[in-house]
Design an enzyme around this catalytic site. Structure first.
Site, mmCIF file in Angstrom:
data_model
loop_
_atom_site.group_PDB
_atom_site.id
_atom_site.type_symbol
_atom_site.label_atom_id
_atom_site.label_comp_id
_atom_site.label_asym_id
_atom_site.label_seq_id
_atom_site.Cartn_x
_atom_site.Cartn_y
_atom_site.Cartn_z
ATOM 1 N N GLU A 164 0.835 -1.204 0.000
ATOM 2 C CA GLU A 164 0.000 0.000 0.000
ATOM 3 C C GLU A 164 0.864 1.246 0.000
ATOM 4 O O GLU A 164 0.617 2.203 -0.756
ATOM 5 C CB GLU A 164 -0.912 0.011 1.230
ATOM 6 C CG GLU A 164 -2.174 -0.795 1.105
ATOM 7 C CD GLU A 164 -3.125 -0.524 2.249
ATOM 8 O OE1 GLU A 164 -3.774 0.544 2.231
ATOM 9 O OE2 GLU A 164 -3.211 -1.365 3.157
ATOM 10 N N GLY A 196 -6.142 3.514 10.901
ATOM 11 C CA GLY A 196 -6.525 3.203 12.263
ATOM 12 C C GLY A 196 -5.643 2.162 12.908
ATOM 13 O O GLY A 196 -5.468 2.154 14.130
ATOM 14 N N ALA A 197 -5.053 1.249 12.105
ATOM 15 C CA ALA A 197 -4.269 0.151 12.658
ATOM 16 C C ALA A 197 -2.772 0.329 12.484
ATOM 17 O O ALA A 197 -1.995 -0.159 13.300
ATOM 18 C CB ALA A 197 -4.701 -1.169 12.029
ATOM 19 N N SER A 198 -2.314 0.984 11.438
ATOM 20 C CA SER A 198 -0.882 1.059 11.167
ATOM 21 C C SER A 198 -0.550 2.362 10.468
ATOM 22 O O SER A 198 -1.434 3.112 10.041
ATOM 23 C CB SER A 198 -0.437 -0.129 10.305
ATOM 24 O OG SER A 198 -1.086 -0.093 9.042
ATOM 25 N N THR A 199 0.741 2.621 10.375
ATOM 26 C CA THR A 199 1.236 3.775 9.632
ATOM 27 C C THR A 199 2.410 3.324 8.783
ATOM 28 O O THR A 199 3.178 2.445 9.189
ATOM 29 C CB THR A 199 1.642 4.921 10.580
ATOM 30 O OG1 THR A 199 2.073 6.047 9.819
ATOM 31 C CG2 THR A 199 2.770 4.492 11.508
ATOM 32 N N GLN A 200 2.534 3.906 7.587
ATOM 33 C CA GLN A 200 3.573 3.509 6.637
ATOM 34 C C GLN A 200 4.415 4.714 6.237
ATOM 35 O O GLN A 200 3.966 5.856 6.293
ATOM 36 C CB GLN A 200 2.962 2.889 5.371
ATOM 37 C CG GLN A 200 2.308 1.552 5.573
ATOM 38 C CD GLN A 200 0.862 1.650 5.959
ATOM 39 O OE1 GLN A 200 0.184 2.606 5.631
ATOM 40 N NE2 GLN A 200 0.363 0.664 6.687
#
Length: 757
Positions: A164, A196-200
Site C-alpha cells: 500500500e 486506524g491500525a498502522s502507519t507507513q
C-alpha cells in the site's frame, strides 16, 4: 446508463483499468483510463514524450468512475458464498462504464487490504476463491490465470501494508511530477500514510544512503518515449501505530499506571488530558499489560483538555527504547535509513489529512506552531460547547469530516452514516492530533521550523515562504487528499504501473515491466513478504502484534514469534506421535530386518545345496539332468568304494551330518529350512500294487521325494535307516556323507545322551 460507444471522440484510442479496493469497512471500485501510448507517441514528439502516460478518471465527467458497497469483504469470513451477491453491484457498474468492445482487454484487480489480513489463512483462501470465480465467470474483463499469487494470479489477492505504501508513493510522485527526468538527479517526494491500525513510510534515500542500504525496492516505470526510469525505494510499516490501536495502547497503559498508583480505589475515575474538557468516556482495558495483571472492570475517563500534557503522555507509546537489531531505527526498533529533510519532502494522506483539515482547517502545508495552537484551543474547550457547534454546523450543511455528502464539489448533506461516526471523531480529535505531532517529530524526526522571535502569527499559506527562506525549498511536510480532481490513493499508483506496461520499450530485448514485487529475485531477502492464504504468519501478527509486549515482536526478536511457536508445536506433535507408535515402529523394523536376514539365509542355503538363487526348484525330470546324473554315477561310486575324503563336498551329492563329528564329539544337527524331508505313515497298498515311485520305504516310513534330491543309481533314495539325510548337512562338518554306502552302528535313542538325529 448504457456504456459509452466507440464512436465517441473521447473514447478514441482509450484504455481502461479497474481496481477494487477491498478495505475493512467497504469495497470501493475505481475506474481509470488513459490513451493508448502508441497513439500518443505517433501524435506527439520531442519533450512531450518524456513523461509517463496520463492516467485519468474512467468517466468523462461526474463521479460515475467510482462506487462503493458496504461492509468490508472480510465480513464474509464465515459465509464465503455471499461474496457473489456482494460484488454484483460493483461488477454491474463497471459494465455500464466500460464499452463492451473494450472489456476483454481491460484489466480488473481486486486487491484486499487491512480487513482481509486479519482473517485466518483458511478464511482468506475461501473468500479469494469465491471472488475469483465470480469475477472470472460473470464478466469479460481481463483476469490473470491461476499462479502462486492466488486462484486468479495477481488480479485477486491480498496486499501488504508495505505494498500500500509503495503504490501510494508512486501515486504521489506521479501527481506531483516527481518522475520528470528533466533533472539528472530528480528529487522524489516521500509518502506517509496513517490509518486506524498502522502507519507507513515510503521514500527514496539519498544516493549515498542507497549505496549503504539493503532491502530497497526497485520501482521500474516506462516513459512514453520508451525510456525506463528506476527508483530504489525504502518502505516499511509500523503495525499497531495507527490512531485507533495507539488509543487502545494508551488506555491500557493509563489504566495500569492508575491501578498501580491507587490499588484500593474503587471509583475507577481517571483524569485524561487527551479528551476535551469534561468529556466522560467509559473505557475497557484491552491491552495485556492491564487486562492480565489488573481488574477488567470498566474505567471512566474524564477529559481535562490539556494538549501539552497529552503530548507528554502519548510520547512513550512510540517505544523509542526498543532494541534496534539493524541500526539506525526511528521508533519501535524498526530500521529506517537516515532521512535528509533538506532534500526529502513528504506528503501525508489519510489521517494526516483528516486530523489537519476536517476539524482545524489546516490541511496543506504544515506549520507545527499553528497546528499545536489550534489543537490546544480545541482540547481546552468544554465538550458541551463542541457538541453545540457540531449541531449548528450540521444544520447549515457544512460539517467537515467522514460523514459529509459531496456532489459536484458541493456539500449537500451530512451524517450519511449518522452522528455515531461524527461524534467519535470529535471525541478523539485531541488524542489524534497529539499522536500525529509525536509521530512526525519524535518518531520520524521531522524538524520543527520555529523562528527565534516566535511565529505565532503565521498560517499555513506562509509556511512555504518560511521554508524557502531557511533553505529548505519546498515545504518539508504537507497533508493532502487530492491533486486537482484526482484523489491520492494507492489504487492510482497501481494503475500508473499498468499504463506504463503498455508503452513499447526501446529495445525488443528489454525486460517486461511488472509490479515491484515481481522484480524481486529472492523473496526471502525482500522487505515485502507477499501474503499467501496458507499459514501467513505476517497476517496473524498484524492481528495480535499491537497487543504483545514490544520485546516479543518480530522486530525486537529478529524472527517471527508466531512462526517459531508454530514450528515448536509441529515438532512436539510429531515427537508425541512417534513416541506413541514406538512399539509398532520397532516391530515393523524388526520384521523388515528379519525378512531381509531370512532372504540372506535362504540364498546361503541355496548356494550350499547347489540350488538356484531365485529359490525355484530344480527339475529332475529334465533329460539333460538325467543324462548328467548317469555320467557322474560311476565317479561317485568309485569315490565311495575307495573311501576317499574330499575337503569340500560335491554340490551334486551333499549329505547330512549324523550328529557326530570326526573327533567323535556330538554336535547339534542343522536342517535346511528350504530343503527338508517329510515322513508320513506308510500307506497300505493293495496286493500287487507298488507304492508311489516318489515315496521310498525306509524302516516302515515313507520318505517324500524332494525334487532335486540325489538318488542312487537304482533310483531309490539314500537313507540312514530312519530319515532321508541327503538333503541337508551340518554347517560344522563339510564332508561327503557315505553313511548310505558304508554301514555304521546305530545309536540308541534311549541310552545315548547325544542329540537325536
Amino acid at each position: 446508463m448504457p456504456p459509452p460507444t466507440v464512436v465517441d471522440a473521447w473514447l478514441a484510442s482509450r484504455r481502461f483499468g479497474i481496481v477494487i479496493d477491498a478495505g475493512s469497512s467497504g469495497s470501493r471500485l475505481q475506474i481509470y483510463s488513459w490513451r493508448d501510448p502508441r497513439t500518443v507517441k505517433n501524435e506527439q514528439g520531442g519533450r512531450k514524450l518524456n513523461v509517463l502516460p496520463t492516467v485519468e478518471k474512467g468517466a468523462r465527467d461526474g463521479d460515475s468512475w467510482v462506487t462503493k458497497v458496504e461492509p468490508g469483504l472480510s465480513s464474509f469470513a464465515d459465509n464465503p458464498e455471499g461474496v457473489a451477491a456482494y460484488l454484483a453491484p460493483l461488477l454491474e457498474h463497471a459494465r455500464t462504464q466500460v464499452p463492451p468492445s473494450l472489456q476483454a482487454e481491460t484489466p480488473l484487480f481486486l486487491l484486499a487490504t487491512a480487513g482481509m489480513r486479519l482473517l485466518t489463512a483458511h478464511q482468506q483462501a475461501h473468500i479469494l476463491q469465491e471472488t475469483c470465480e465470480f469475477l472470472k465467470y460473470h464478466s469479460h474483463f481481463k483476469i490473470e490465470d491461476p499462479s502462486s499469487a492466488g486462484p486468479c494470479g495477481n488480479s485477486v489477492r491480498i496486499i501488504t501494508g508495505e505494498e500500500e505504501g509503495l503504490f501510494g508513493w508512486i501515486a504521489v510522485n506521479y501527481l506531483m511530477d516527481g518522475f520528470t527526468s528533466d533533472n539528472d538527479t530528480p528529487t522524489t517526494y516521500g509518502f506517509l500514510d496513517m490509518g486506524g491500525a498502522s502507519t507507513q513510510i515510503a521514500f527514496e534515500p539519498s544516493r549515498e544512503e542507497r549505496a549503504k542500504t539493503e532491502n530497497l525496492i526497485d520501482v521500474r516505470l516506462r516513459l512514453l518515449n520508451g525510456k525506463e526510469i528506476h527508483h530504489e525505494v525504502f518502505v516499511t510499516t509500523w503495525l499497531g501505530y495507527g490512531t485507533n490501536q495507539a488509543r487502545e495502547r494508551y488506555v491500557g497503559r493509563t489504566i495500569t499506571e492508575y491501578e498501580e498508583r491507587m490499588p484500593t480505589n474503587t471509583g475507577h475515575v481517571i483524569q485524561d488530558p487527551c479528551l476535551p474538557k469534561d468529556l466522560r468516556l467509559t473505557e475497557m482495558p484491552l491491552q495485556p499489560s492491564s487486562a492480565e495483571t489488573h481488574s477488567k472492570a470498566p474505567h471512566t475517563f474524564v477529559g481535562t483538555g490539556s494538549f501539552e500534557q497529552c503530548l507528554r503522555r502519548t510520547s512513550p507509546l512510540l517505544n523509542k527504547d526498543a532494541p534496534c537489531p539493524d541500526s539506525p531505527c526511528l521508533f519501535n526498533g524498526i530500521h529506517v535509513p537516515p532521512i535528509d529533510f533538506s532534500a526529502s519532502h513528504f506528503i501525508g494522506v489519510s489521517e494526516y489529512w483528516y486530523s489537519s483539515e476536517h476539524i482545524f482547517g489546516l490541511g496543506g502545508s504544515y506549520d507545527v506552531v499553528q497546528y499545536e495552537r489550534a489543537a490546544s484551543e480545541f482540547c481546552g474547550r468544554e465538550w458541551s460547547s463542541i457538541v453545540g457547534e457540531h449541531e449548528q454546523t450540521r444544520q447549515k450543511g457544512h460539517l467537515g469530516g467522514d460523514g459529509e455528502v459531496v456532489q459536484n464539489g458541493q456539500v449537500v448533506g451530512t451524517g450519511k452514516w449518522g452522528t455515531s461516526v461524527e461524534i467519535p471523531r470529535l471525541q478523539m480529535q485531541c488524542f489524534k492530533a497529539a499522536w500525529l505531532v509525536n509521530v512526525l517529530h519524535e518518531g520520524i524526526g521531522l524538524p520543527r521550523i520555529v523562528d527565534p522571535g516566535g511565529n505565532g502569527t503565521t498560517n499555513g499559506d506562509k509556511v512555504a515562504e518560511q521554508a524557502d527562506s531557511k533553505g529548505l525549498g519546498r515545504p518539508t511536510f504537507q497533508s493532502m487528499d487530492s491533486v486537482g480532481d484526482i484523489a491520492i490513493s494507492w489504487t492510482l499508483g497501481k494503475m500508473v504501473i499498468e499504463a506504463s506496461k503498455e508503452v513499447p520499450p526501446l529495445s525488443p530485448n528489454a525486460r517486461p515491466l511488472g509490479d515491484p514485487l515481481d522484480d524481486i529475485s529472492e523473496s526471502s531477502h525482500s522487505p515485502i513478504k507477499p501474503i499467501r492464504p496458507f499459514l501467513d504468519f505476517d497476517a496473524i501478527e498484524d492481528h495480535i502484534s499491537h497487543r504483545l509486549p514490544s520485546s516479543l515482536t518480530r522486530h525486537s526478536l529478529g524472527f517471527s514469534p508466531i512462526g517459531f511457536l508454530f514450528y515448536v508445536i509441529l515438532v512436539s506433535v510429531f515427537c508425541s506421535t512417534v513416541y506413541r507408535l514406538r512399539h509398532r515402529i520397532r516391530s515393523s523394523v524388526r520384521r523388515f530386518v528379519r525378512k531381509r536376514d531370512r532372504q540372506y539365509i535362504t540364498e546361503g542355503y541355496s548356494m550350499e545345496e547347489g540350488r538356484p538363487l531365485n529359490g525355484s526348484p530344480q527339475r529332475p525330470s529334465s533329460p539333460s539332468s538325467r543324462l548328467f546324473s548317469k555320467l557322474l554315477d560311476p565317479t561317485l561310486r568309485f569315490q565311495q568304494l575307495s573311501g576317499s575324503r574330499s575337503s569340500r563336498p560335491s554340490p551334486l551329492y551333499v549329505g547330512e551330518s549324523d550328529g557326530v563329528s570326526r573327533s567323535g564329539q556330538s554336535s547339534p544337527r542343522r536342517i535346511s529350512p528350504i530343503h527338508r524331508s517329510f515322513s508320513y505313515p506308510t500307506p497300505k497298498s493293495p496286493a500287487g500294487v507298488n507304492p508311489s515311485p516318489d515315496l521310498t520305504l525306509t524302516n516302515g516310513a515313507a520318505t517324500a521325494y524332494v525334487p532335486g534330491s540325489p538318488r542312487l543309481h537304482d533310483g531309490s533314495m539314500v537313507s540312514n535307516g530312519s530319515v532321508a539325510s541327503l538333503t541337508s548337512r551340518s554347517r560344522n562338518s563339510s564332508r561327503l556323507d557315505l553313511s548310505s554306502v558304508i554301514p555304521r552302528q546305530t545309536i540308541s535313542r534311549t541310552n545315548n545322551s547325544l542329540p537325536s538325529i
